[in-house]
Design a protein around this motif. Structure first.
Motif, PDB file in Angstrom:
ATOM      1  N   ILE A 107       0.841  -1.214   0.000  1.00 46.60           N
ATOM      2  CA  ILE A 107       0.000   0.000   0.000  1.00 46.60           C
ATOM      3  C   ILE A 107       0.867   1.251   0.000  1.00 46.60           C
ATOM      4  O   ILE A 107       0.676   2.160  -0.818  1.00 46.60           O
ATOM      5  CB  ILE A 107      -0.950   0.016   1.219  1.00 46.60           C
ATOM      6  CG1 ILE A 107      -1.877  -1.202   1.180  1.00 46.60           C
ATOM      7  CG2 ILE A 107      -1.783   1.304   1.243  1.00 46.60           C
ATOM      8  CD1 ILE A 107      -2.680  -1.410   2.443  1.00 46.60           C
ATOM      9  N   LYS A 108       1.845   1.309   0.913  1.00 40.50           N
ATOM     10  CA  LYS A 108       2.681   2.523   1.002  1.00 40.50           C
ATOM     11  C   LYS A 108       3.534   2.688  -0.242  1.00 40.50           C
ATOM     12  O   LYS A 108       3.785   3.810  -0.686  1.00 40.50           O
ATOM     13  CB  LYS A 108       3.549   2.465   2.259  1.00 40.50           C
ATOM     14  CG  LYS A 108       2.724   2.735   3.522  1.00 40.50           C
ATOM     15  CD  LYS A 108       3.551   2.672   4.776  1.00 40.50           C
ATOM     16  CE  LYS A 108       2.688   2.914   6.006  1.00 40.50           C
ATOM     17  NZ  LYS A 108       3.325   2.450   7.242  1.00 40.50           N
ATOM     18  N   THR A 110       2.697   1.803  -3.303  1.00 41.35           N
ATOM     19  CA  THR A 110       1.798   2.353  -4.330  1.00 41.35           C
ATOM     20  C   THR A 110       1.563   3.837  -4.083  1.00 41.35           C
ATOM     21  O   THR A 110       1.624   4.660  -5.006  1.00 41.35           O
ATOM     22  CB  THR A 110       0.459   1.581  -4.312  1.00 41.35           C
ATOM     23  OG1 THR A 110       0.734   0.214  -4.624  1.00 41.35           O
ATOM     24  CG2 THR A 110      -0.528   2.139  -5.325  1.00 41.35           C
ATOM     25  N   GLU A 111       1.324   4.168  -2.817  1.00 36.75           N
ATOM     26  CA  GLU A 111       1.082   5.563  -2.437  1.00 36.75           C
ATOM     27  C   GLU A 111       2.294   6.439  -2.766  1.00 36.75           C
ATOM     28  O   GLU A 111       2.163   7.527  -3.338  1.00 36.75           O
ATOM     29  CB  GLU A 111       0.816   5.605  -0.934  1.00 36.75           C
ATOM     30  CG  GLU A 111      -0.122   6.677  -0.505  1.00 36.75           C
ATOM     31  CD  GLU A 111      -0.559   6.481   0.955  1.00 36.75           C
ATOM     32  OE1 GLU A 111      -1.219   7.391   1.427  1.00 36.75           O
ATOM     33  OE2 GLU A 111      -0.218   5.472   1.593  1.00 36.75           O
ATOM     34  N   ALA A 172      -5.744  -4.306  -1.524  1.00 35.77           N
ATOM     35  CA  ALA A 172      -5.617  -3.028  -0.811  1.00 35.77           C
ATOM     36  C   ALA A 172      -4.767  -2.046  -1.623  1.00 35.77           C
ATOM     37  O   ALA A 172      -5.089  -0.851  -1.714  1.00 35.77           O
ATOM     38  CB  ALA A 172      -4.996  -3.261   0.570  1.00 35.77           C
ATOM     39  N   ARG A 175      -6.860  -0.888  -4.678  1.00 33.20           N
ATOM     40  CA  ARG A 175      -7.899   0.076  -4.267  1.00 33.20           C
ATOM     41  C   ARG A 175      -7.288   1.453  -3.978  1.00 33.20           C
ATOM     42  O   ARG A 175      -7.852   2.483  -4.320  1.00 33.20           O
ATOM     43  CB  ARG A 175      -8.656  -0.442  -3.030  1.00 33.20           C
ATOM     44  CG  ARG A 175      -9.671  -1.535  -3.389  1.00 33.20           C
ATOM     45  CD  ARG A 175     -10.686  -1.672  -2.265  1.00 33.20           C
ATOM     46  NE  ARG A 175     -11.656  -2.730  -2.458  1.00 33.20           N
ATOM     47  CZ  ARG A 175     -12.763  -2.643  -3.189  1.00 33.20           C
ATOM     48  NH1 ARG A 175     -13.033  -1.542  -3.875  1.00 33.20           N
ATOM     49  NH2 ARG A 175     -13.612  -3.661  -3.265  1.00 33.20           N
ATOM     50  N   LYS A 176      -6.118   1.454  -3.362  1.00 35.82           N
ATOM     51  CA  LYS A 176      -5.402   2.714  -3.080  1.00 35.82           C
ATOM     52  C   LYS A 176      -5.075   3.434  -4.390  1.00 35.82           C
ATOM     53  O   LYS A 176      -5.231   4.646  -4.509  1.00 35.82           O
ATOM     54  CB  LYS A 176      -4.127   2.410  -2.284  1.00 35.82           C
ATOM     55  CG  LYS A 176      -3.179   3.575  -2.071  1.00 35.82           C
ATOM     56  CD  LYS A 176      -3.806   4.778  -1.384  1.00 35.82           C
ATOM     57  CE  LYS A 176      -4.061   4.565   0.078  1.00 35.82           C
ATOM     58  NZ  LYS A 176      -4.628   5.797   0.717  1.00 35.82           N
ATOM     59  N   GLU A 179      -8.231   4.952  -5.817  1.00 32.88           N
ATOM     60  CA  GLU A 179      -8.630   6.096  -4.964  1.00 32.88           C
ATOM     61  C   GLU A 179      -7.803   7.345  -5.325  1.00 32.88           C
ATOM     62  O   GLU A 179      -8.332   8.442  -5.467  1.00 32.88           O
ATOM     63  CB  GLU A 179      -8.359   5.668  -3.512  1.00 32.88           C
ATOM     64  CG  GLU A 179      -8.735   6.610  -2.421  1.00 32.88           C
ATOM     65  CD  GLU A 179      -8.164   6.087  -1.087  1.00 32.88           C
ATOM     66  OE1 GLU A 179      -7.424   6.846  -0.438  1.00 32.88           O
ATOM     67  OE2 GLU A 179      -8.425   4.924  -0.722  1.00 32.88           O
ATOM     68  N   MET A 180      -6.485   7.143  -5.524  1.00 30.76           N
ATOM     69  CA  MET A 180      -5.609   8.275  -5.849  1.00 30.76           C
ATOM     70  C   MET A 180      -5.828   8.761  -7.280  1.00 30.76           C
ATOM     71  O   MET A 180      -5.690   9.948  -7.568  1.00 30.76           O
ATOM     72  CB  MET A 180      -4.146   7.897  -5.611  1.00 30.76           C
ATOM     73  CG  MET A 180      -3.849   7.710  -4.123  1.00 30.76           C
ATOM     74  SD  MET A 180      -2.122   7.256  -3.791  1.00 30.76           S
ATOM     75  CE  MET A 180      -1.279   8.823  -4.074  1.00 30.76           C
TER      76      MET A 180
END
Length: 353
Positions: A107-108, A110-111, A172, A175-176, A179-180
């Motif tokens: 997740i991080k 990808t973020e 997850a 989805r992240k 969302e972004m």
């Protein structure tokens, strides 16, 4: 498909199994590739990429970037129009802390990559390597859908940090990404959701779920039987092709399941037996579910996993990738044989007979 961008294309996680083929195809098309690796001192891990670059008209520039470092991708992304984000932890079993080892990095990571995209005005499209694991959590989930066949409209809602954490990390992270993407309007997002990837690797250092399965087939771990589990399979070159099309075709959009066909573990064993004969201890029967349940904790699986996955057919509809990306799927039975032969040639599976 011809070259369609003058700008460099960034590929994260360049030493990965699929990434090697993606980079090779981009370089063969004469494109400039910015590729990130975790450690530029580990030259062995990316030597094959430099060798490929030398033989092709495309240019390769390597950058060091860690998924968990917030600004790590800024430099590599400068001037890029397309970002192919492939870096992600791959541990289906053998982890101690799923949140720290799998979920947070996915997740991080990808973020962090997408925050870099938000800071880099040249980027117009992002392709994220997701997985069919984003569409379901356990094989039993497919009982709820027609013909036990999942497509891009389904999402995995049954995995968690405690149950199927690898699958949870994939859904997850995807989805992240969506969302972004929705929060801005400059760049679009395409997600590639491959099945279990098989076929030749460009380096003997490859780690992938299919290598683990084939190693067990070759070592005799599965000699006395395998659980009745279906695996959707796809050739690594088709997955690379899908990434290129997702990156370069103007009309590519949304998610794409990339899957050739589903086989049970026993069917996979039979494919290999037909080619290699009885030299290797390939599985010849299915183990009854109650026995699999008994031994599950000793082989890194929970009894809950066995209950929800053994005995349930699982198939995927890849028509969208055929129609919109023009993927022409290879025969995965041939890919399995090639992959096993390569493991023998590389000394990963002991040569017999």
């Amino acid at each position: 498909m011809n070259k369609t961008t003058e700008h460099p294309i960034l590929v994260t996680g360049a030493t990965g199994y699929i990434a090697g083929w993606v980079i090779r195809q981009l370089l063969e098309q004469g494109l400039t590739v910015h590729a990130t690796v975790r450690d530029l001192n580990k030259t062995k891990s990316f030597q094959h990429l430099q060798d490929i670059a030398e033989k092709n008209s495309g240019k390769l520039r390597l950058f060091q970037a860690d998924l968990l470092n917030k600004n790590a991708f800024d430099e590599a992304m400068q001037g890029c129009e397309i970002v192919i984000h492939m870096a992600s932890p791959f541990l289906v079993t053998n982890f101690k802390d799923p949140i720290k080892e799998l979920i947070d990095p996915a997740i991080k990571g990808t973020e962090n990559v997408l925050n870099s995209v938000n800071r880099t005005s040249t980027v117009k499209r992002v392709v994220v390597t997701s997985s069919i694991a984003s569409t379901y959590g356990d094989a039993i989930d497919a009982l709820k859908v027609p013909n036990n066949t999942l497509d891009e409209s389904y999402w995995n809602t049954s995995s968690s940090a405690k149950h199927q954490p690898y699958y949870y990390s994939k859904v997850a992270a995807e989805r992240k990404a969506w969302e972004m993407q929705i929060a801005q309007s400059r760049w679009d997002l395409v997600c590639v959701n491959p099945a279990l990837v098989v076929g030749p690797s460009l380096t003997p250092m490859t780690k992938s779920g299919s290598v683990e399965v084939l190693q067990q087939f070759g070592s005799g771990v599965t000699r006395f039987g395998v659980p009745k589990i279906w695996s959707a399979l796809v050739d690594v070159r088709d997955v690379a092709d899908a990434h290129l099309k997702a990156a370069l075709l103007p009309n590519a959009k949304g998610r794409y399941i990339i899957s050739s066909k589903s086989l049970t573990l026993l069917e996979m064993g039979k494919v290999l037996t037909r080619h290699f004969g009885k030299k290797y201890p390939f599985p010849r029967m299915n183990t009854p579910k109650f026995l699999v349940k008994i031994v599950a904790p000793f082989i890194g699986h929970s009894r809950k996993y066995v209950e929800l996955n053994v005995g349930y057919p699982l198939h995927f509809n890849a028509q969208k990738s055929i129609k919109e990306l023009g993927i022409n799927y290879r025969d995965v039975e041939t890919s399995l044989v090639e992959h096993f032969q390569q493991l023998i040639d590389d000394g990963i599976v002991k040569k017999r007979g």
